[in-house]
Design an enzyme around this catalytic site. Structure first.
Site, PDB file in Angstrom:
ATOM      1  N   PRO A  10       0.795  -1.228   0.000  1.00 53.12           N
ATOM      2  CG  PRO A  10      -0.146  -1.118   2.123  1.00 53.12           C
ATOM      3  CD  PRO A  10       0.513  -2.077   1.166  1.00 53.12           C
ATOM      4  CG  ASN A  11      -0.322   4.334   1.149  1.00 52.47           C
ATOM      5  OD1 ASN A  11      -1.247   4.880   0.561  1.00 52.47           O
ATOM      6  ND2 ASN A  11      -0.469   3.785   2.344  1.00 52.47           N
ATOM      7  NE  ARG A  18       3.876   6.715   1.677  1.00 49.48           N
ATOM      8  CZ  ARG A  18       4.090   5.500   2.122  1.00 49.48           C
ATOM      9  NH1 ARG A  18       4.570   4.572   1.315  1.00 49.48           N
ATOM     10  NH2 ARG A  18       3.835   5.202   3.363  1.00 49.48           N
ATOM     11  CE1 TYR A  23       8.773   5.265   2.952  1.00 52.11           C
ATOM     12  CE2 TYR A  23       7.182   7.064   2.970  1.00 52.11           C
ATOM     13  CZ  TYR A  23       7.680   5.903   3.521  1.00 52.11           C
ATOM     14  OH  TYR A  23       7.098   5.361   4.648  1.00 52.11           O
ATOM     15  CG  ASN A  72       8.347  -1.857   0.825  1.00 53.65           C
ATOM     16  OD1 ASN A  72       7.680  -1.924   1.868  1.00 53.65           O
ATOM     17  ND2 ASN A  72       8.993  -0.765   0.479  1.00 53.65           N
ATOM     18  CB  ALA A  75       1.209   0.423   6.646  1.00 54.34           C
ATOM     19  CG  HIS A  78       4.645  -1.912  10.492  1.00 54.02           C
ATOM     20  ND1 HIS A  78       5.958  -2.301  10.628  1.00 54.02           N
ATOM     21  CD2 HIS A  78       4.649  -0.890   9.584  1.00 54.02           C
ATOM     22  CE1 HIS A  78       6.717  -1.548   9.829  1.00 54.02           C
ATOM     23  NE2 HIS A  78       5.939  -0.687   9.193  1.00 54.02           N
ATOM     24  CG  ASP A  85      -0.957 -17.347   8.485  1.00 51.48           C
ATOM     25  OD1 ASP A  85       0.021 -17.588   9.224  1.00 51.48           O
ATOM     26  OD2 ASP A  85      -2.123 -17.254   8.907  1.00 51.48           O
ATOM     27  CD  GLU A  96      10.218  -7.208   6.770  1.00 50.61           C
ATOM     28  OE1 GLU A  96      10.290  -8.334   7.310  1.00 50.61           O
ATOM     29  OE2 GLU A  96       9.980  -6.165   7.403  1.00 50.61           O
ATOM     30  CG  HIS A  98      10.755  -1.948   5.298  1.00 47.42           C
ATOM     31  ND1 HIS A  98       9.405  -1.951   5.092  1.00 47.42           N
ATOM     32  CD2 HIS A  98      11.033  -3.064   6.012  1.00 47.42           C
ATOM     33  CE1 HIS A  98       8.879  -3.013   5.664  1.00 47.42           C
ATOM     34  NE2 HIS A  98       9.852  -3.722   6.228  1.00 47.42           N
ATOM     35  CG  LEU A  99      11.850   2.552  -0.432  1.00 43.95           C
ATOM     36  CD1 LEU A  99      10.355   2.447  -0.470  1.00 43.95           C
ATOM     37  CD2 LEU A  99      12.349   3.408  -1.558  1.00 43.95           C
ATOM     38  CB  SER A 100      12.147   4.672   5.664  1.00 45.23           C
ATOM     39  OG  SER A 100      11.117   3.787   6.099  1.00 45.23           O
ATOM     40  NE  ARG A 105       9.450   6.515   8.810  1.00 46.58           N
ATOM     41  CZ  ARG A 105       8.561   6.257   7.844  1.00 46.58           C
ATOM     42  NH1 ARG A 105       8.770   5.242   7.007  1.00 46.58           N
ATOM     43  NH2 ARG A 105       7.493   7.012   7.702  1.00 46.58           N
ATOM     44  NE  ARG A 109       6.329   4.733  10.094  1.00 49.01           N
ATOM     45  CZ  ARG A 109       5.280   4.815   9.260  1.00 49.01           C
ATOM     46  NH1 ARG A 109       5.004   3.825   8.463  1.00 49.01           N
ATOM     47  NH2 ARG A 109       4.527   5.893   9.239  1.00 49.01           N
TER      48      ARG A 109
HETATM   49  C1  DQA Z   1       7.959   1.274   4.242  1.00 53.98           C
HETATM   50  C2  DQA Z   1       7.953   1.507   5.759  1.00 53.98           C
HETATM   51  C3  DQA Z   1       6.558   1.287   6.332  1.00 53.98           C
HETATM   52  O1  DQA Z   1       6.561   1.507   7.724  1.00 53.98           O
HETATM   53  C4  DQA Z   1       5.576   2.252   5.701  1.00 53.98           C
HETATM   54  O2  DQA Z   1       4.282   2.012   6.176  1.00 53.98           O
HETATM   55  C5  DQA Z   1       5.621   2.205   4.211  1.00 53.98           C
HETATM   56  C6  DQA Z   1       6.921   2.141   3.549  1.00 53.98           C
HETATM   57  C7  DQA Z   1       9.316   1.623   3.621  1.00 53.98           C
HETATM   58  O3  DQA Z   1       9.563   1.176   2.507  1.00 53.98           O
HETATM   59  O4  DQA Z   1      10.124   2.327   4.224  1.00 53.98           O
HETATM   60  O5  DQA Z   1       4.606   2.300   3.546  1.00 53.98           O
HETATM   61  O6  DQA Z   1       7.686  -0.084   3.986  1.00 53.98           O
END
Ligand code: DQA
Length: 142
Positions: A10-11, A18, A23, A72, A75, A78, A85, A96, A98-100, A105, A109
């Site tokens: 998502p997002n 964003r 990001y 990735n 959210a 979390h 599953d 797994e 994550h960019l950040s 943070r 998270r």
């Molecule tokens: C994220 C970190 C997550 O906490 C956040 O909800 C995202 C992006 C990252 O790539 O840093 O949507 O997965």
């Protein structure tokens, strides 16, 4: 030729727009172009969804058709036992990403439902997290 499925949650369709301070300014589509050029011997498929069920469907499918998955989950990382599953159910290793650096943070998270069932976790390197995950997967599957 190694096949890698990249799945963004998502997002992450909003990358480039964003919260650029967190990001960056680059869309995922243009980054993917450079990833494909860097790894000409890898076949990358890309899927993004804002919907948990669609991410589960894609994990279930790619988990038996690809050599590895870079995930990735945004959210949902979390919150989602269902994604955990799904990862448990498949054959392909999952990294797994994550960019950040999620540990720098908010505390919510810091916990991931996915990390315990993934091969490894890469976070905090911006888009380069996906390149690092590709290198790690190639080491594992070659
Ligand atoms: C994220 C970190 C997550 O906490 C956040 O909800 C995202 C992006 C990252 O790539 O840093 O949507 O997965």
């Amino acid at each position: 030729m190694a096949s890698i499925q990249i799945i963004n949650g998502p997002n992450l369709n909003m990358l480039g727009v964003r919260e650029p301070g967190i990001y960056g300014n680059c869309s995922f589509e243009s980054y993917l172009e450079s990833l494909r050029q860097r790894f000409p011997d890898v076949s990358f498929d890309y899927f993004q969804s804002n919907t948990e069920g669609c991410l589960i469907d894609k994990i279930q499918e790619a988990g038996f058709s690809h050599d590895g998955i870079i995930l990735n989950a945004g959210a949902y990382t979390h919150t989602s036992i269902a994604l955990q599953d799904a990862i448990r159910s498949i054959k392909a290793p999952v990294i797994e990403v994550h960019l950040s650096n999620v540990f720098q943070r908010e505390e919510f998270r810091h916990h991931s439902f996915l990390s315990p069932v993934c091969m490894g976790v890469i976070c905090g390197f911006g888009m380069d997290s996906y390149r690092l995950a590709t290198e790690a997967l190639l080491e594992k599957i070659s």
